[in-house]
Design an enzyme around this catalytic site. Structure first.
Site, PDB file in Angstrom:
ATOM      1  CG  ASP A 144      -2.100   0.942   1.039  1.00  0.00           C
ATOM      2  OD1 ASP A 144      -2.451   1.245  -0.124  1.00  0.00           O
ATOM      3  OD2 ASP A 144      -2.671   1.379   2.049  1.00  0.00           O
ATOM      4  CG  HIS A 151      -4.137  10.519   2.788  1.00  0.00           C
ATOM      5  ND1 HIS A 151      -5.175  10.464   3.694  1.00  0.00           N
ATOM      6  CD2 HIS A 151      -3.305   9.489   3.118  1.00  0.00           C
ATOM      7  CE1 HIS A 151      -4.990   9.441   4.515  1.00  0.00           C
ATOM      8  NE2 HIS A 151      -3.861   8.837   4.202  1.00  0.00           N
ATOM      9  CD  GLU A 216      -6.196   4.853   4.903  1.00  0.00           C
ATOM     10  OE1 GLU A 216      -5.492   4.110   4.185  1.00  0.00           O
ATOM     11  OE2 GLU A 216      -5.714   5.602   5.786  1.00  0.00           O
ATOM     12  CD  GLU A 218      -5.410   2.944  -0.054  1.00  0.00           C
ATOM     13  OE1 GLU A 218      -4.629   2.328  -0.810  1.00  0.00           O
ATOM     14  OE2 GLU A 218      -5.245   3.072   1.172  1.00  0.00           O
ATOM     15  CG  ASP A 250      -5.629   0.508   3.956  1.00  0.00           C
ATOM     16  OD1 ASP A 250      -5.664  -0.537   4.623  1.00  0.00           O
ATOM     17  OD2 ASP A 250      -4.755   1.388   4.117  1.00  0.00           O
ATOM     18  NE  ARG A 254      -7.943   6.438   9.866  1.00  0.00           N
ATOM     19  CZ  ARG A 254      -7.236   6.249   8.757  1.00  0.00           C
ATOM     20  NH1 ARG A 254      -5.998   5.757   8.825  1.00  0.00           N
ATOM     21  NH2 ARG A 254      -7.766   6.533   7.585  1.00  0.00           N
ATOM     22  CD  GLN A 257      -3.149   4.290  10.940  1.00  0.00           C
ATOM     23  OE1 GLN A 257      -4.378   4.333  10.837  1.00  0.00           O
ATOM     24  NE2 GLN A 257      -2.338   4.748  10.000  1.00  0.00           N
ATOM     25  CE  LYS A 270      -3.326   2.160   7.591  1.00  0.00           C
ATOM     26  NZ  LYS A 270      -4.305   2.715   6.642  1.00  0.00           N
ATOM     27  CB  THR A 274      -7.446  -4.880   2.130  1.00  0.00           C
ATOM     28  OG1 THR A 274      -6.537  -4.580   3.196  1.00  0.00           O
ATOM     29  CG2 THR A 274      -7.285  -3.857   1.013  1.00  0.00           C
ATOM     30  CD  GLU A 391      -7.246  12.898   4.246  1.00  0.00           C
ATOM     31  OE1 GLU A 391      -6.896  13.861   3.548  1.00  0.00           O
ATOM     32  OE2 GLU A 391      -7.354  11.742   3.794  1.00  0.00           O
TER      33      GLU A 391
END
Ligand code: CA
Length: 447
Positions: A144, A151, A216, A218, A250, A254, A257, A270, A274, A391
């Site tokens: 990834d 971002h 996420e 992607e 993904d 958080r 993480q 993560k 996926t 975000e």
């Protein structure tokens, strides 16, 4: 690059005789022909490679068995690689085989085909509504990247206000090795992960379900033919090692993480899931939508020579629009439609997939057919184009107000996240990537 003026599979005037393929706004017109793996639902048939066309799937193996590819040896040879439960054998054959098959299937599905012949090919069609879709490839390795400068800057500014973007960002396509075993196809429920999380004011971590689960948005790029160990891939040859793109979620916890990521990067935050979309849209189908890479800001360094060619600068970008919708359990119960959380563009990426491939192999690392490269979260310059809740809600400081009165900082159980993407421009037929969907389920509901 397939020239849209020379490649008949991209001729915008052509139409398919298959129902749904010529409907304006359809994801899978004659010009798309994405590859996937399917079988008829509620059967024990062997999963095999198919091509999405309109509302149907063309069973490539059945097509070959009908004899309609017999006058094209290259296409027939490629079709034989499609009698497999994954795209890897076809991927391994490289771009020439893929293009030969695409050209032959485009002829069979085009409305110039005589009616009698159409009736024959129709025997190899399965309605999408009656199909079960599988992960399109056996993913040996998943990497990834972090290719959106927006971002990277947004996330960096939350955690390092003094230095949002680390000094290596504009030199190196940053990535990490992800987990291949938990890559799942769209529609697979996503179990809320448990793990260690420690708030800034807590003296010690506790173990439990993630309290800040995120998605996420992607793009994923599947590798086609590989490279031998020890043999780098020059940027000018990177495209010959690509197969096509999918949408990729993904999923990210958080809180896990934030506690675990230093010093070696993402791990359990993560690796629990996926999600990818089932239809791989080939580089051939994307040819009309190639565009210049986003211009680097004044003062940014030029890419180092191994990451820079005039061709990649001119057409390393993909004019794909990507959208995220969210629908909670309460919204579904109330009959409310999905809420559009963000809309972004792959043109906002700082690095091209070709640069990611060339960089990945620059140390001699071997890429193999079916390897999956994620772009990293696709975010743009405005809040409405931010591709994850971290975000979009600025770490929960600006919650989303949903129709029906709910608010979201991060994902709750029952929330369904759906990604879609499409490309359109004058002089080309619009194509879509299909859907990349997942519902968050609590651990106890999974039994
Ligand atoms: Ca990511």
């Amino acid at each position: 690059m397939p020239d849209t003026t020379l490649d008949p599979t991209l001729d915008p005037a052509r139409r398919s005789w298959v129902p749904g393929a010529a409907t304006p706004g359809a994801d899978f017109p004659l010009q798309n022909l994405p590859f996937g793996v399917f079988r008829r639902a509620r059967t024990h048939e062997a999963p095999r490679v198919g091509v999405a066309i309109g509302d149907a799937i063309l069973d490539v193996t059945a097509c070959a068995a009908l004899g309609v590819l017999d006058d094209d040896g290259d296409a027939l040879d490629a079709a034989r690689a499609c009698d497999a439960p994954a795209l890897n054998p076809l991927m391994a054959r490289g771009p020439a085989a893929r293009r030969a098959l695409r050209r032959a299937l485009s002829v069979l599905l085009g409305d110039e085909l005589p009616a009698g012949r159409q009736a024959l090919v129709a025997q190899a069609l399965v309605p999408q509504a009656e199909a079960e879709l599988f992960l399109p490839a056996q993913v040996g390795d998943y990497t990834d990247f972090y290719a959106s400068v927006h971002h990277a800057t947004n996330v960096g500014s939350m955690f390092r206000p003094d230095q949002p973007l680390l000094p290596n960002y504009k030199w190196v396509p940053i990535g990490y090795h992800g987990r291949a075993s938990s890559v799942v196809v769209s529609g697979t429920p996503v179990l809320r992960p448990s793990g260690q999380r420690k708030g800034p004011d807590e003296p010690a971590p506790t173990v439990g379900p993630s309290r800040s689960l995120d998605y996420e948005l992607e793009l994923g790029c599947f590798v086609g033919q590989g490279n031998p160990l020890g043999t780098p891939i020059p940027l000018a040859e990177a495209e010959a090692h690509g197969f096509g793109v999918v949408l990729l979620n993904d999923w990210s916890a958080r809180d896990l993480q934030a506690w675990e990521y230093q010093p070696l990067g993402p791990f359990l935050a993560k690796s629990f899931a996926t999600t990818v979309s089932p239809w791989v849209v080939t580089l051939e189908a994307l040819a009309p939508f190639r565009a210049p890479l986003a211009p680097r800001a004044p003062g940014d360094p030029a890419p180092l020579p191994y990451l820079d060619t005039p061709d990649d600068r001119a057409r390393g970008g993909l004019a794909l629009t990507l959208q995220v919708t969210l629908r909670t359990a309460a919204m579904r119960a109330a009959g409310l439609p999905p809420f559009v959380v963000s809309t972004g563009s792959a043109l906002d990426l700082y690095w091209s997939f070709a640069q990611m491939v060339a960089h990945h192999a620059s140390n001699g690392c071997n890429l193999r057919p079916g390897d999956l490269l994620g772009s990293g979260t696709v975010s743009g310059p405005v809040p409405e184009s931010r591709g994850c809740l971290l975000e979009r809600t600025w770490r929960g400081a600006k919650p989303l107000a949903l129709p029906g009165g709910e608010v979201r900082r991060f994902l709750e159980d029952g929330d369904e996240v759906v990604f879609t993407a499409w490309a359109e421009r004058p002089g080309a037929v619009r194509i879509g990537l299909g859907r990349c969907a997942g519902v968050v389920v609590p651990r106890d509901a999974a039994g």
